[in-house]
Design a protein around this motif. Structure first.
Motif, PDB file in Angstrom:
ATOM      1  N   SER A   1     -14.163  -8.165  -8.722  1.00  0.00           N
ATOM      2  CA  SER A   1     -13.315  -7.041  -8.305  1.00  0.00           C
ATOM      3  C   SER A   1     -13.037  -6.118  -9.487  1.00  0.00           C
ATOM      4  O   SER A   1     -12.949  -4.902  -9.327  1.00  0.00           O
TER       5      SER A   1
ATOM      6  N   GLU B   1      -5.969  -7.104  -4.607  1.00  0.00           N
ATOM      7  CA  GLU B   1      -6.520  -8.342  -5.170  1.00  0.00           C
ATOM      8  C   GLU B   1      -6.252  -8.350  -6.669  1.00  0.00           C
ATOM      9  O   GLU B   1      -6.242  -7.304  -7.307  1.00  0.00           O
TER      10      GLU B   1
ATOM     11  N   TYR C   1       0.747 -10.140  -2.128  1.00  0.00           N
ATOM     12  CA  TYR C   1      -0.326  -9.987  -1.142  1.00  0.00           C
ATOM     13  C   TYR C   1      -1.677 -10.335  -1.756  1.00  0.00           C
ATOM     14  O   TYR C   1      -2.586 -10.829  -1.065  1.00  0.00           O
TER      15      TYR C   1
ATOM     16  N   ARG D   1       2.295  -6.199  -4.488  1.00  0.00           N
ATOM     17  CA  ARG D   1       0.832  -6.217  -4.546  1.00  0.00           C
ATOM     18  C   ARG D   1       0.319  -7.560  -5.065  1.00  0.00           C
ATOM     19  O   ARG D   1      -0.716  -8.057  -4.616  1.00  0.00           O
TER      20      ARG D   1
ATOM     21  N   TYR E   1      -5.890 -12.858  -0.995  1.00  0.00           N
ATOM     22  CA  TYR E   1      -7.306 -12.591  -1.222  1.00  0.00           C
ATOM     23  C   TYR E   1      -7.871 -13.455  -2.339  1.00  0.00           C
ATOM     24  O   TYR E   1      -8.964 -14.022  -2.212  1.00  0.00           O
TER      25      TYR E   1
ATOM     26  N   THR F   1      -7.180  -2.618  -1.568  1.00  0.00           N
ATOM     27  CA  THR F   1      -6.759  -3.991  -1.299  1.00  0.00           C
ATOM     28  C   THR F   1      -6.135  -4.606  -2.552  1.00  0.00           C
ATOM     29  O   THR F   1      -6.731  -4.542  -3.629  1.00  0.00           O
TER      30      THR F   1
ATOM     31  N   VAL G   1     -13.677  -7.445  -3.997  1.00  0.00           N
ATOM     32  CA  VAL G   1     -12.756  -6.833  -3.027  1.00  0.00           C
ATOM     33  C   VAL G   1     -12.453  -5.412  -3.476  1.00  0.00           C
ATOM     34  O   VAL G   1     -12.155  -5.159  -4.642  1.00  0.00           O
TER      35      VAL G   1
ATOM     36  N   LEU H   1       0.810  -1.217   0.000  1.00  0.00           N
ATOM     37  CA  LEU H   1       0.000   0.000   0.000  1.00  0.00           C
ATOM     38  C   LEU H   1       0.845   1.268   0.000  1.00  0.00           C
ATOM     39  O   LEU H   1       0.295   2.374  -0.073  1.00  0.00           O
TER      40      LEU H   1
END
Length: 294
Positions: free
Chosen positions: A232, A244, A90, A87, A94, A242, A238, A58
């Protein structure tokens, strides 16, 4: 049914573990092994994302926007300077958990509904099947969009929406298996000694009809990953910021001509995940269905 072997002394028969047999068959399938390895790697990446990711997913750095892949940022950066590799790493948390949880929700509810319909039969079966007909009459993506719109965006609501959409197909599959199996002699024997219906379904019918559900579930996870990413992408799954995979594609669609790496790497992550689960599903199908053995 499990294979039965007899020891050298001719004493008690031993049941050969069905699980061990399936694992042995699966290990002989090279493509299935590749799928398992990919899934394990992705799961480890998702679990240990804080240790693996080189940057905070982030963290914005406006001095490094739209950087192409380089030594400092292996997958480049996005429009606000966030590291794309971090990103995506991570995002595995999700995207994978969305697919797995949606599968579990749909399978558990489908098993319950399908078992009741298949074993009860008669008017109960007719009512349940007509309800499932109505649900399946709607296009799958349209149903998912309607459910997601009603529930609202977010991780949990996306899982619930996808899981509800999967109930009908799983229920029909297990119903068909139970209706075929419930006329077997061992089920008649259970009825003759007054076994409860719950015990017959849970202890006898489900263990002998679960194989197609396991295969279908393993292959469907990849589809759920795509569906979750699609939701998404259109803003119903999501929510940003975030990281995803579908949200990453949505953020990058305005820059696809100038900075294709922003789309290429998240797309590759989705494609590899779908491929891995499909390879595993194919391997399980071959291992669990004796008719497919050579």
């Amino acid at each position: 049914m499990s294979d039965i072997t007899v020891n050298a002394a001719g004493a008690r028969p031993k049941k050969k573990s069905e699980f061990v047999r399936i694992m042995k068959e699966l290990s002989r399938n090279k493509l299935a092994v590749i799928g398992v390895v990919l899934i394990i790697l992705e799961a480890l990446i998702a679990i240990f994302a804080p240790l693996i990711a080189p940057y905070d997913p982030l963290e914005m750095n406006l001095a490094e926007t739209f950087m192409k892949p380089c030594a400092k940022h292996l997958f480049g950066t996005d429009d606000v300077g966030r590291d794309l590799l971090s990103r995506i790493i991570y995002g595995a948390r999700y995207s994978l958990s969305t697919g797995v949880l949606a599968m579990i929700f749909g399978v558990v509810c489908g098993l319950l509904v399908g078992s009741i319909a298949g074993y009860a039969g008669g008017q109960v079966d007719n009512i349940i099947m007509r309800i499932l007909d109505v649900i399946q009459a709607l296009p799958g993506m349209l149903l998912l969009i309607v459910l997601a719109s009603m529930l609202g965006g977010g991780f949990l609501n996306t899982v619930i929406a996808m899981g509800v959409g999967a109930i009908a197909g799983n229920a029909r599959l297990i119903r068909a298996q139970i209706m075929k199996e419930k006329s077997a002699e061992y089920i008649e024997a259970c009825d003759s000694i007054n076994c409860s219906k719950f015990r017959i379904v849970m202890k006898h019918l489900l263990p002998n009809t679960i194989s197609p559900i396991i295969v279908s579930a393993s292959m469907s996870i990849g589809n759920y990953v795509v569906l979750g990413s699609s939701m998404s992408f259109i803003g119903l799954g999501v929510q940003p910021p975030t990281p995803e995979w579908g949200a990453l594609l949505s953020d990058a669609r305005s820059y696809i001509a100038s900075y294709p790496h922003l789309v290429m790497f998240p797309g590759m992550a989705i494609a590899i995940t779908v491929l891995a689960f499909n390879l595993l599903g194919d391997g399980l199908r071959d291992a669990m269905d004796p008719k497919l053995k050579h």
